[in-house]
Design an enzyme around this catalytic site. Structure first.
Site, PDB file in Angstrom:
ATOM      1  N   ASP A   1      21.926 -49.719  29.605  1.00 16.17           N
ATOM      2  CA  ASP A   1      20.969 -50.758  30.018  1.00 16.17           C
ATOM      3  C   ASP A   1      19.747 -50.193  30.733  1.00 16.17           C
ATOM      4  OD1 ASP A   1      22.784 -52.570  29.072  1.00 16.17           O
ATOM      5  OD2 ASP A   1      23.610 -53.067  31.035  1.00 16.17           O
TER       6      ASP A   1
ATOM      7  N   ASP B   1      34.139 -36.282  46.209  1.00 15.37           N
ATOM      8  CA  ASP B   1      34.876 -37.331  46.919  1.00 15.37           C
ATOM      9  C   ASP B   1      34.792 -38.637  46.129  1.00 15.37           C
ATOM     10  OD1 ASP B   1      35.513 -35.701  49.192  1.00 15.37           O
ATOM     11  OD2 ASP B   1      33.425 -35.901  49.829  1.00 15.37           O
TER      12      ASP B   1
ATOM     13  N   ASP C   1      41.908 -47.434  34.464  1.00 15.36           N
ATOM     14  CA  ASP C   1      42.716 -47.686  35.660  1.00 15.36           C
ATOM     15  C   ASP C   1      43.465 -49.009  35.445  1.00 15.36           C
ATOM     16  OD1 ASP C   1      41.003 -49.785  36.193  1.00 15.36           O
ATOM     17  OD2 ASP C   1      39.994 -48.842  37.883  1.00 15.36           O
TER      18      ASP C   1
ATOM     19  N   GLY D   1      34.633 -58.665  30.891  1.00 16.96           N
ATOM     20  CA  GLY D   1      33.491 -59.087  30.078  1.00 16.96           C
ATOM     21  C   GLY D   1      32.311 -59.450  30.961  1.00 16.96           C
TER      22      GLY D   1
ATOM     23  N   GLN E   1      41.038 -42.590  44.496  1.00 16.94           N
ATOM     24  CA  GLN E   1      40.586 -43.162  45.772  1.00 16.94           C
ATOM     25  C   GLN E   1      39.136 -42.719  46.037  1.00 16.94           C
ATOM     26  OE1 GLN E   1      43.548 -45.191  45.949  1.00 16.94           O
ATOM     27  NE2 GLN E   1      42.945 -45.090  48.080  1.00 16.94           N
TER      28      GLN E   1
ATOM     29  N   ASP F   1      30.463 -52.282  32.386  1.00 19.74           N
ATOM     30  CA  ASP F   1      29.311 -52.120  31.496  1.00 19.74           C
ATOM     31  C   ASP F   1      29.146 -53.282  30.527  1.00 19.74           C
ATOM     32  OD1 ASP F   1      27.039 -50.760  31.089  1.00 19.74           O
ATOM     33  OD2 ASP F   1      27.934 -48.971  30.211  1.00 19.74           O
TER      34      ASP F   1
ATOM     35  N   GLU G   1      28.332 -55.992  31.926  1.00 17.47           N
ATOM     36  CA  GLU G   1      27.250 -56.673  32.649  1.00 17.47           C
ATOM     37  C   GLU G   1      25.921 -56.134  32.145  1.00 17.47           C
ATOM     38  OE1 GLU G   1      28.417 -58.957  34.151  1.00 17.47           O
ATOM     39  OE2 GLU G   1      30.427 -58.295  34.626  1.00 17.47           O
TER      40      GLU G   1
ATOM     41  N   HIS H   1      27.263 -52.132  47.868  1.00 16.12           N
ATOM     42  CA  HIS H   1      28.487 -52.843  48.250  1.00 16.12           C
ATOM     43  C   HIS H   1      29.719 -51.993  47.919  1.00 16.12           C
ATOM     44  CE1 HIS H   1      31.150 -56.472  48.581  1.00 16.12           C
ATOM     45  NE2 HIS H   1      31.869 -55.759  47.713  1.00 16.12           N
ATOM     46  N   GLU H   2      29.775 -51.479  46.677  1.00 19.06           N
ATOM     47  CA  GLU H   2      30.950 -50.702  46.265  1.00 19.06           C
ATOM     48  C   GLU H   2      31.096 -49.431  47.098  1.00 19.06           C
ATOM     49  OE1 GLU H   2      33.092 -52.112  44.498  1.00 19.06           O
ATOM     50  OE2 GLU H   2      31.771 -53.747  43.887  1.00 19.06           O
TER      51      GLU H   2
ATOM     52  N   HIS I   1      33.012 -49.993  50.155  1.00 19.33           N
ATOM     53  CA  HIS I   1      34.463 -49.873  49.962  1.00 19.33           C
ATOM     54  C   HIS I   1      34.876 -48.401  49.933  1.00 19.33           C
ATOM     55  CE1 HIS I   1      35.120 -54.063  49.321  1.00 19.33           C
ATOM     56  NE2 HIS I   1      34.497 -54.133  48.161  1.00 19.33           N
TER      57      HIS I   1
ATOM     58  N   HIS J   1      36.246 -56.388  52.409  1.00 23.19           N
ATOM     59  CA  HIS J   1      35.292 -57.497  52.342  1.00 23.19           C
ATOM     60  C   HIS J   1      35.082 -58.144  53.704  1.00 23.19           C
ATOM     61  CE1 HIS J   1      35.839 -57.858  47.757  1.00 23.19           C
ATOM     62  NE2 HIS J   1      34.721 -57.222  48.064  1.00 23.19           N
TER      63      HIS J   1
END
Lengths: 573, 86
Positions: free
Chosen positions: A25, A59, A71, A77, A93, A100, A102, A294-295, A298, A304
């Site tokens: 994209d 990492d 995973d 979708g 981890q 993908d 999106e 955001h990710e 984590h 969250h």
């Protein structure tokens, strides 16, 4: 804010990451930039640093995938679930995965980065006017070669600024063809293909042969998405075909007919009724920067948040002027503490080193008028402090580290180093056959052999054994050439050798220059100084140095940065 | 001319099927940690409790019902990491 059970966090602050693949994209450079900006959201408020690495295990591994992507948590979708990431730790981890299916953008619709043309890689401006007509997508109008192009300003007729849009006819990405365009038709598994295909792959990515026969040559690359490519459905990446028929009716634009969710779709062949090939039409898309930030939260240990305006709130919301919410700051600083501020300069030793033969400091004890003894440090000898070298003899990435050569000495830095190198080494201690002043060096990625050039001579090192000196004339470089000032090795056994205005392509194995060379540097590498005195490859990018500056160029030969050798490469204070 | 039938079709290759609101909500609540995968006892009570928990966590009006605001939240784009639990 919330942290993961057990307050999972990294036990070190210098975090490494690796980008395993790209989404079709967006331009790879736009993706790299989005990830770098997303990391800097967190490094700005913590002592954490983020360094991209390429070959070792990092990492944080970053990948794009669809549905079942390796995973236990498949994607779903288009829309819905956008991405996920794992809390800090070994193996998977810390990794971040992006769906993908999106449509990845910067949050406000298709992002089309141009290549070539005269706009220096600027983004397309939609809509734009060409010969009085308005265009909202890339067009092939006005060209006979079928290459889609766009204007990078609102009016091509007035400004004449343009570039070419991503197209498999222009370049591929990843694969093993160094960005070469598709060759149509190409043969795969005995079949002939006239367009990009998903055949032979289970991940849905479109690819093509970059020679006429994949079966014999094995050369391939992935096709970039055109700006009209559909998202998801069963034709991911294929362009809409207008008009198309659906339930015996003809459509000239995307439609939401047949759906109860109001999403716009189109067929990717002229008849949906017959072929049932379809996908969603491009929309605003999701900001890769915001989702990645955001990710990565984590991946650093934040769960969250319950605060709706926080970055770590689970639902996506586009904001144009992003600022990290105090809740996120509090959360990440709970785990890692605040940013200590500007890095202090390295303390200078006041003692003579006992073992090294190359003292980097000298001390002088004086007595003041009050007879209080004070210790002052005299400046470093310019030849021994990399930060005081104005122009290096040569710069090269050897054995994964950047080497700076000057007057018989060299300094080396790894990508992780954020401070200038301290003690230099003697060139002859490592490569005994070399003269004190070398012009250039490179390491062949395949054979790992290291080549050095000085004047019209060159040396070849395999470990500690050396061949040479030999004359560059043996390579096929003309007698009038005074020396080789830079080299860009490639993964295909070739290396580009530069002498300012000209460059040659050398076959490392046969040690002969390819036919058709030399070529003019300014024709193939436009925008860099032709009087560069150092040219080298570092972390996949081309560097052309002139005076104290470097011009950094991407593999698609676009200048993306002009920086200082001293500050940007050596990290001098 | 608008088509009379069918108004909605199932598109091939679409991962999410045409689930009912209730099915969609159950899947959401399970995926993001509000509802245990194995249901026992009174599932009606469990669902209301899970919905309330989800509404509270996401800052929605706590009704325990599948109201419009809740369904909009369920359909909204989001991160795949669970809100509750591992």
């Amino acid at each position: 804010y919330n942290t993961f059970e057990g307050e999972l966090k990294w036990d070190h602050n210098d975090i490494t990451y690796r980008v395993l693949n790209y989404s079709p994209d967006l331009d790879p450079e736009v993706i790299d930039d989005a990830f770098a900006r997303a990391f800097s959201v967190w490094s700005a408020v913590t002592p954490l640093t983020f360094t991209r690495i390429y070959n070792e295990v990092p990492d944080i591994d970053i990948l794009f995938g669809s549905d079942n992507h390796g995973d236990p948590y498949p994607f779903d979708g288009k829309d819905g679930l956008l991405a996920h990431a794992y809390p800090p730790g070994d193996g998977v981890q810390g990794d971040a995965h992006f769906d993908d299916d999106e449509f990845w953008t910067l949050g406000t619709g298709v992002v089309v980065k141009t290549s070539f043309g005269n706009a220096e890689g600027a983004l397309c401006h939609f809509p734009f006017i060409f010969e009085g007509q308005s265009y909202s997508t890339c067009t092939t109008t006005g060209r006979s070669d079928g290459l889609p192009w766009c204007s990078t300003t609102a009016n091509y007729d007035n400004d004449r600024k343009y570039g070419f849009c991503p197209s498999e006819l222009l370049f591929t990405y990843a694969g093993n063809s160094d960005g070469a365009p598709c060759v149509f038709p190409f043969v795969f598994d005995g079949k002939t293909f006239n367009s990009c295909t998903k055949e032979g792959r289970s991940d849905g990515y479109r690819w093509c042969g970059t020679t006429a026969n994949y079966d014999t040559d094995g050369k391939y690359g992935f096709c970039p998405n055109r700006d009209t490519a559909v998202i998801g459905g069963n034709s991911q990446g294929d362009p809409c075909v207008f008009p198309f028929t659906f339930l015996e009716r003809t459509y000239h634009a995307c439609t939401s007919d047949g759906r109860n969710d109001r999403k716009l779709w189109c067929a990717t062949t002229s008849s949906y009724d017959q072929d049932r090939k379809w996908g969603f039409c491009p929309d605003q898309g999701y900001s890769l920067f915001l989702v990645a930030a955001h990710e990565f939260g984590h991946a650093l240990g934040l769960e969250h948040s319950d605060v709706q305006d926080a970055l770590m709130y689970p639902m996506y919301r586009y904001v144009s002027d992003f600022q990290l919410h105090p809740d996120d700051v509090e959360g990440i600083q709970y785990l890692y503490g605040p940013n200590p501020g500007p890095h202090p300069t390295a303390p200078v030793s006041t003692r003579k080193p006992s073992s090294t033969t190359l003292p980097t400091t000298t001390t002088k004890t004086t007595t003041s008028s009050t007879t209080t003894p004070t210790t002052t440090t005299t400046p470093l000898d310019p030849t021994q402090d990399a930060c005081k070298v104005k122009v290096f003899d040569a710069i090269a990435e050897l054995q994964g580290e950047l080497h700076f050569f000057k007057d018989g000495l060299y300094w080396k830095m790894s990508a992780k180093d954020k401070r200038p190198p301290k003690t230099p080494l003697r060139i002859t201690d490592t490569w005994s056959a070399l003269p004190p002043n070398i012009d250039s060096a490179f390491q062949d990625p395949t054979s790992k052999k290291i080549f050095f050039f000085a004047g019209r001579k060159f040396w070849q090192y395999t470990g500690s054994s050396v061949l040479g000196p030999r004359s560059i004339e043996k390579l096929g470089v003309g007698k009038d050439v005074e020396g080789i000032i830079g080299a860009i090795p490639r993964n295909n056994g070739k290396v580009l050798l530069f002498n300012g205005e000209k460059f040659w392509r050398l076959d490392v194995k046969t040690q002969t220059v390819d036919k058709g060379y030399p070529r003019h540097t300014d024709e193939d590498f436009s925008g860099v100084p032709t009087d560069s005195h150092d040219v080298f490859l570092y972390q996949g990018k081309y560097y052309f140095c002139q005076d104290r500056f470097f011009w950094r160029m991407t593999w698609r030969k676009q200048v993306e940065k002009v920086g200082y050798v001293k500050y940007d490469l050596l990290h001098c204070p | 001319t608008p088509h009379k039938t069918p108004l909605s079709i199932i598109f091939p290759g679409e991962i999410r099927s045409n689930m009912s609101d209730l099915q969609l909500a159950e899947k959401y609540l399970q995926r993001y940690g509000y509802l245990a995968l194995e249901q026992g006892g009174d599932s009606q009570v469990s669902l209301r409790k899970a919905l309330s928990h989800m509404q509270h966590k996401l800052g929605l009006k706590e009704t325990g019902d599948l109201d419009q605001e809740t369904m909009d939240a369920i359909r909204a784009p989001r991160c795949g990491v669970p809100d509750i639990g591992k």
